[in-house]
Design a protein around this motif. Structure first.
Motif, short mmCIF file in Angstrom:
data_model
loop_
_atom_site.label_atom_id
_atom_site.label_comp_id
_atom_site.label_asym_id
_atom_site.label_seq_id
_atom_site.Cartn_x
_atom_site.Cartn_y
_atom_site.Cartn_z
N ARG A 97 0.86 -1.18 0.00
CA ARG A 97 0.00 0.00 0.00
C ARG A 97 0.89 1.22 0.00
NH1 ARG A 97 -4.37 0.11 4.65
NH2 ARG A 97 -4.03 2.33 4.19
N LEU A 98 0.72 2.06 -1.01
CA LEU A 98 1.62 3.20 -1.18
C LEU A 98 1.56 4.14 0.01
CD1 LEU A 98 3.63 4.74 -2.91
CD2 LEU A 98 1.69 5.80 -4.11
N ASP A 99 0.36 4.38 0.55
CA ASP A 99 0.26 5.32 1.67
C ASP A 99 1.03 4.81 2.89
OD1 ASP A 99 -1.60 3.23 1.96
OD2 ASP A 99 -2.97 4.45 3.16
N LEU A 100 0.98 3.50 3.14
CA LEU A 100 1.72 2.94 4.27
C LEU A 100 3.22 3.07 4.06
CD1 LEU A 100 -0.27 -0.35 5.02
CD2 LEU A 100 -0.46 1.88 6.16
N LYS A 101 3.67 2.80 2.85
CA LYS A 101 5.10 2.89 2.56
C LYS A 101 5.60 4.33 2.64
CE LYS A 101 4.96 -1.22 -0.42
NZ LYS A 101 5.83 -2.12 0.35
N GLN A 102 4.82 5.27 2.13
CA GLN A 102 5.22 6.67 2.20
C GLN A 102 5.33 7.13 3.65
OE1 GLN A 102 2.14 8.30 -0.34
NE2 GLN A 102 3.58 8.57 -2.03
N ALA A 103 4.36 6.75 4.46
CA ALA A 103 4.40 7.13 5.87
C ALA A 103 5.61 6.51 6.58
CB ALA A 103 3.10 6.72 6.56
N SER A 122 9.36 -3.26 -2.44
CA SER A 122 8.11 -3.22 -3.19
C SER A 122 8.30 -3.70 -4.62
CB SER A 122 7.56 -1.79 -3.21
OG SER A 122 6.40 -1.71 -4.00
N ILE A 130 7.45 6.26 -3.53
CA ILE A 130 7.50 5.99 -2.08
C ILE A 130 8.21 7.12 -1.35
CG2 ILE A 130 8.47 4.44 -0.34
CD1 ILE A 130 8.06 2.15 -2.37
N GLN A 132 8.58 10.25 -2.39
CA GLN A 132 8.20 11.56 -2.93
C GLN A 132 8.12 12.62 -1.83
OE1 GLN A 132 4.50 11.47 -5.06
NE2 GLN A 132 4.82 13.44 -6.04
#
Length: 321
Positions: A97-103, A122, A130, A132
């Motif tokens: 999940r992109l949002d989890l990885k970004q956080a 990933s 990720i 960004q």
């Protein structure tokens, strides 16, 4: 101008690595690190997965003749429990999940020392997405393993436009000392390198099934016992030198115009994705599965992978603790 301190990855035995995520992939990545005597902390907040982790890691290390290395792996329930001052490498193996990885990467940027390399396993999201907006994207790389990570030697080191080459080179050298075969992917295209090649083959394979030209069983046999059998000895580029580039070019000119060029998955795949025939995990895919047949298949699969490793052992980098 570089925003990243010179990476401090040295020999595995003097490195502290953190694997975030203790599921199947995270546990197998920990095995890769531990067998090179790398001090490894696996962060896994789920109590059930965390409880299963020591036995899984120990079993895989014992099967590879490295039982004593299990002592190099420790578990942490959360990021707060990690000794961050000593960390040189972080490998993210959390759900796709992109949002989890970004956080997570925002947290890692804050916690990890400036010289530590931050890597994502990933297979779906490029490291450019990720990381960004983060300030130290130069030290962020894709580090894509293939399941099972402790048996498949390949690992992809993937750069985005912000990744700094010294970080990539340091990570490649480190993974080679872990006994892996790292390849450098200079742009984080969807699928990176190996999955792009794999899906190009799969697109044609499933199109042939859709058209009734070959059964799933015959497609598998054609790959496993035909040209795929040779891939253990030589990849597609070296194979062309064996067979003759002129022969390949002439054959390609004849075949390429008739290849599948669809921009969406084949019908036989899409139907199974929609109706729940998802493979082993649902009991049916292209083949039917029972708990007994799944166990037998996984044992057969691992046995053949280990036999393949034995065949190419003298071509793999030695583990250098």
């Amino acid at each position: 101008m570089s925003t990243t301190q010179q990476p401090a990855l040295a020999d595995p035995a003097s490195t502290h690595a953190v694997v975030v995520g203790g599921g199947t992939m995270g546990a197998d990545v920990a095995v890769v690190l531990a067998r090179a005597l790398c001090r490894t902390t696996v962060v896994e907040p789920d109590a059930t997965r965390a409880a299963a982790l020591p036995a899984r890691v120990a079993g895989s290390l014992a099967a590879g003749g490295c039982a004593d290395a299990a002592a190099r792996v420790q578990a942490a329930a959360n990021l707060d429990a990690v000794d961050w001052n000593s960390v040189g490498l972080v490998i993210e193996c959390i759900p796709e999940r992109l949002d989890l990885k970004q956080a997570l990467f925002a947290e890692l940027e804050r916690r990890a020392p400036a010289h530590a390399i931050l890597a994502s396993n990933s297979s779906s999201f490029p490291i450019s997405a990720i990381g960004q907006g983060l300030a130290t994207r130069g030290r962020m790389l894709g580090l894509h393993f293939f399941m099972p990570a402790h048996l498949v030697p390949l690992v992809e080191v993937v750069l985005c436009e912000a990744s700094e080459m010294p970080c990539a080179d340091a990570l490649i050298a480190f993974m080679r000392r872990c006994g892996m075969v790292p390849v450098k992917v200079r742009k984080d295209l969807p699928g990176f390198l190996a999955n792009r090649l794999q899906h190009a083959l799969s697109r044609e394979a499933f199109d042939l099934i859709d058209r009734g030209i070959a059964s799933p069983e015959d497609v598998d046999a054609a790959v496993r016992f035909g040209f795929g059998f040779r891939f253990l000895a030589a990849g597609p580029v070296l194979q062309r030198d064996h067979a003759g580039i002129d022969v390949h070019a002439a054959a390609g000119a004849t075949m390429y115009p008739s290849f599948c060029n669809s921009d969406h998955p084949a019908r036989c795949l899409a139907e199974r994705a929609q109706d729940g025939r998802h493979g082993m995990k649902t009991g049916q895919g292209f083949y039917e599965w029972t708990p007994e047949s799944i166990a037998a298949e996984r044992a057969r699969y691992d046995r053949l992978l280990r036999a393949g490793l034995a065949l190419i052992a003298d071509e793999l980098p030695p583990v250098e603790p």
